[in-house]
Design an enzyme around this catalytic site. Structure first.
Site, PDB file in Angstrom:
ATOM      1  N   ASP A  64       0.831  -1.208   0.000  1.00  0.00           N
ATOM      2  CA  ASP A  64       0.000   0.000   0.000  1.00  0.00           C
ATOM      3  C   ASP A  64       0.866   1.259   0.000  1.00  0.00           C
ATOM      4  O   ASP A  64       0.644   2.179   0.781  1.00  0.00           O
ATOM      5  CB  ASP A  64      -0.955  -0.001   1.197  1.00  0.00           C
ATOM      6  CG  ASP A  64      -2.112   0.987   1.044  1.00  0.00           C
ATOM      7  OD1 ASP A  64      -2.438   1.361  -0.114  1.00  0.00           O
ATOM      8  OD2 ASP A  64      -2.687   1.395   2.064  1.00  0.00           O
ATOM      9  N   LYS A 100       1.754   4.714  -1.003  1.00  0.00           N
ATOM     10  CA  LYS A 100       1.018   5.887  -1.485  1.00  0.00           C
ATOM     11  C   LYS A 100       1.522   7.087  -0.696  1.00  0.00           C
ATOM     12  O   LYS A 100       2.204   6.913   0.329  1.00  0.00           O
ATOM     13  CB  LYS A 100      -0.488   5.689  -1.301  1.00  0.00           C
ATOM     14  CG  LYS A 100      -0.921   5.486   0.148  1.00  0.00           C
ATOM     15  CD  LYS A 100      -2.396   5.172   0.238  1.00  0.00           C
ATOM     16  CE  LYS A 100      -2.814   4.907   1.689  1.00  0.00           C
ATOM     17  NZ  LYS A 100      -4.216   4.524   1.764  1.00  0.00           N
ATOM     18  N   ASN A 148       1.425   7.263   3.102  1.00  0.00           N
ATOM     19  CA  ASN A 148       2.257   6.320   3.853  1.00  0.00           C
ATOM     20  C   ASN A 148       3.751   6.622   3.737  1.00  0.00           C
ATOM     21  O   ASN A 148       4.587   5.793   4.072  1.00  0.00           O
ATOM     22  CB  ASN A 148       1.973   4.880   3.410  1.00  0.00           C
ATOM     23  CG  ASN A 148       0.602   4.428   3.869  1.00  0.00           C
ATOM     24  OD1 ASN A 148       0.043   4.972   4.810  1.00  0.00           O
ATOM     25  ND2 ASN A 148       0.052   3.434   3.196  1.00  0.00           N
TER      26      ASN A 148
END
Length: 153
Positions: A14, A16, A19
């Site tokens: 994940d 992105k 993050n």
């Protein structure tokens, strides 16, 4: 950070902007390993979407086993967005977005930002390759190319 995680057989799944944190001292940290998996068991269950669709790699969308190369594709989406202000793949629906990620080439970085050094387009193109074998295989390879780019800037 990703190379370290991948060397520890962990795939984030994940990557992105939300993050990736920049600390006050300039250090960059990757956060939220909440859906991370050990690479040996990183195949998503059928019908379960894990991650943020706009940043997913073609193999992640297809529900195939993902590895560090998938995280690097997602990082390529982040870099593209950082450099242009737009995501490389878009769509009016999730189906169109998924189609574009899996089949359409990204727009030309140099057409969107004409004065950007050509090496940026080469790096982003390699990160966003549909064929995993054409992408960076390790984060350290990307870091090395970014260091070379930094020398010419």
């Amino acid at each position: 950070a990703l190379d370290y995680a991948h060397a520890s057989v962990i795939v984030h799944r994940d990557i992105k902007p939300a993050n990736i944190m920049i600390l006050n001292n300039g250090e960059i940290k990757v956060t939220d390993f909440g859906i991370a998996r050990v690479m040996a068991s990183s195949k998503t269950q059928t019908g379960v979407v894990m991650g943020t669709p706009s940043y997913m790699s073609p193999e992640q969308i297809a529900g195939k086993k993902v590895d560090g190369v998938s995280d690097l594709f997602s990082l390529g989406v982040v870099f593209f967005e950082l450099l242009t202000g737009k995501k490389p793949f878009a769509g009016d629906s999730i189906a169109t977005l998924i189609y574009n990620i899996t089949t359409s080439p990204p727009p030309s970085l140099r057409e969107m930002v004409p004065d950007i050094p050509e090496m940026f387009e080469t790096i982003i193109g390699k990160l966003l390759a549909k064929d995993k074998s054409l992408r960076y295989q390790r984060g350290i390879e990307l870091a090395d190319d970014l260091q070379e780019l930094r020398k010419v800037l």
